[in-house]
Design an enzyme around this catalytic site. Structure first.
Site, mmCIF file in Angstrom:
data_model
loop_
_atom_site.group_PDB
_atom_site.id
_atom_site.type_symbol
_atom_site.label_atom_id
_atom_site.label_comp_id
_atom_site.label_asym_id
_atom_site.label_seq_id
_atom_site.Cartn_x
_atom_site.Cartn_y
_atom_site.Cartn_z
ATOM 1 N N ASN A 13 0.835 -1.200 0.000
ATOM 2 C CA ASN A 13 0.000 0.000 0.000
ATOM 3 C C ASN A 13 0.868 1.247 0.000
ATOM 4 O OD1 ASN A 13 -2.464 -1.445 0.329
ATOM 5 N ND2 ASN A 13 -2.105 -1.564 2.531
ATOM 6 N N GLY A 41 2.059 -0.924 3.588
ATOM 7 C CA GLY A 41 1.310 -2.176 3.461
ATOM 8 C C GLY A 41 1.952 -3.209 4.360
ATOM 9 N N GLY A 43 2.381 -6.403 4.193
ATOM 10 C CA GLY A 43 3.298 -7.326 3.538
ATOM 11 C C GLY A 43 4.609 -6.669 3.167
ATOM 12 N N GLY A 227 2.104 -3.724 22.586
ATOM 13 C CA GLY A 227 2.726 -2.421 22.439
ATOM 14 C C GLY A 227 3.828 -2.197 23.447
ATOM 15 N N ASP A 257 4.591 -4.583 12.249
ATOM 16 C CA ASP A 257 5.223 -5.156 11.063
ATOM 17 C C ASP A 257 6.708 -5.411 11.309
ATOM 18 O OD1 ASP A 257 2.814 -5.028 9.694
ATOM 19 O OD2 ASP A 257 3.212 -3.029 8.914
ATOM 20 N N ALA A 299 11.095 0.565 15.935
ATOM 21 C CA ALA A 299 10.336 1.098 14.801
ATOM 22 C C ALA A 299 9.462 2.276 15.196
ATOM 23 C CB ALA A 299 9.481 0.000 14.175
ATOM 24 N N GLY A 304 6.715 7.149 9.946
ATOM 25 C CA GLY A 304 6.502 6.296 8.785
ATOM 26 C C GLY A 304 6.593 4.833 9.157
#
Length: 322
Positions: A13, A41, A43, A227, A257, A299, A304
């Site tokens: 995405n 996205g 994946g 989290g 991710d 991350a 982003g």
């Protein structure tokens, strides 16, 4: 194992991100800051996370769909630049299947809401997966999510399972799944709300109670992510809390991710230990989850999704501190 360490079957995405002072309530309009565009996205993010953490020693291949449009070109270029094999990322007619889009609001402190328009992701078919059978059967680990159709996910899982490969399922976005699919999964990664949906339980139930019930789904290893509170690992019925590491979070988009990509990057060794019934099995499982927890935390320290995926040196340095 074939030429790929990790194979990802999943979504690509373009993320449109707006920062705001807080998440708006239903029906409310608030003013945010400037918007930014990031490749993403689930994946694609997980593919980049695995590639950065494996480094030159491993290869990552992505199976998915984009539209033949500027967003699709950017996404495929971003993955290729990270060393991900995109030869199995298919291109669709953008008039019928444009590249998927995610609309993301990020509040101060990192909390976020996401709405995804699947676009070309919804066109990834069972036939597409069958055409890539040799790739899936030749990988060390198959990593899948639920931003592509469930029958497509099931087909990929079946191929990997029959070939004796490890299968990691990130059950997000959450939806009920057939028991026969779950029984072919080696590792299930969910957050609290996703766990509640899979178990048909109230989402307000305590996470520990959900974790205790997760083995009922028939998956030998379940990780319930929480989290900043870390995760609850249940391996072969044995639950254990895995703490997170303290970081200064600015954007939580992509943290899950990073966790999944890191877990996939570590799991080939774990899978071999499990299959051989090694006495090191439980230690290796815990180390893999700890590695993934640190990757997920790191991350959140950058804005982003795809750009925030950490590299192996960063994770190892953080692990050494904790």
């Amino acid at each position: 194992m074939g030429q790929w360490s990790v194979c990802i079957v999943g979504s690509l995405n373009m993320d449109l991100v707006v920062r705001a002072p807080r998440i708006p309530t239903p029906g409310e309009t608030i003013l945010g800051g400037e918007h930014q565009t990031f490749p993403g996205g689930k994946g694609a993010n997980q593919a980049v996370a695995a590639a950065r953490l494996l480094g030159p020693v491993g290869r990552v291949v992505m199976i998915g769909c984009t539209g033949q449009d500027p967003h699709g070109t950017t996404l495929r270029g971003s993955l290729a630049a990270e060393g991900v094999d995109v030869s199995h990322v298919l291109m669709r007619d953008p008039q019928q299947h444009p590249t998927g889009l995610a609309l993301i609001t990020v509040a101060e402190g990192g909390e976020n809401t996401i709405v995804v328009s699947p676009g070309a992701n919804a066109s990834l078919s069972v036939e597409d997966v069958e055409a890539a059978r040799d790739v899936i059967a030749g990988c060390g680990v198959l990593l899948v999510q639920l931003e592509v159709p469930t029958p497509t996910v099931a087909a990929a899982v079946s191929i990997a399972h029959e070939a004796g490969r490890a299968v990691i399922l990130n059950a997000a976005p959450a939806r009920p799944l057939p028991r026969e699919l779950l029984q072919q999964v080696d590792v299930l990664v969910v957050n609290k709300s996703e766990a509640a949906i899979l178990l048909a339980m109230d989402a307000t139930v305590d996470a520990a109670r959900l974790a205790i019930r997760m083995p009922e789904l028939g998956v030998p290893t379940v990780v319930l992510t929480q989290g900043a509170q870390g995760a609850i690992l249940t391996h072969k019925g044995r639950p254990r809390r895995m703490p997170s590491v303290p970081v200064q979070s600015v954007d939580c988009v992509g943290a899950g991710d990073a966790f999944c990509g890191a877990l996939a990057a570590s799991w080939t060794t774990v899978h071999s230990a499990i299959r051989s019934r090694s006495p090191e099995e439980f230690r290796l499982v815990e180390e893999a989850v700890k590695f993934a927890t640190v990757a997920g935390a790191l991350a959140t320290t950058r804005p982003g999704a795809m750009p925030s995926m950490p590299r192996r040196q960063e994770v190892e340095e953080m692990l050494a501190k904790v």
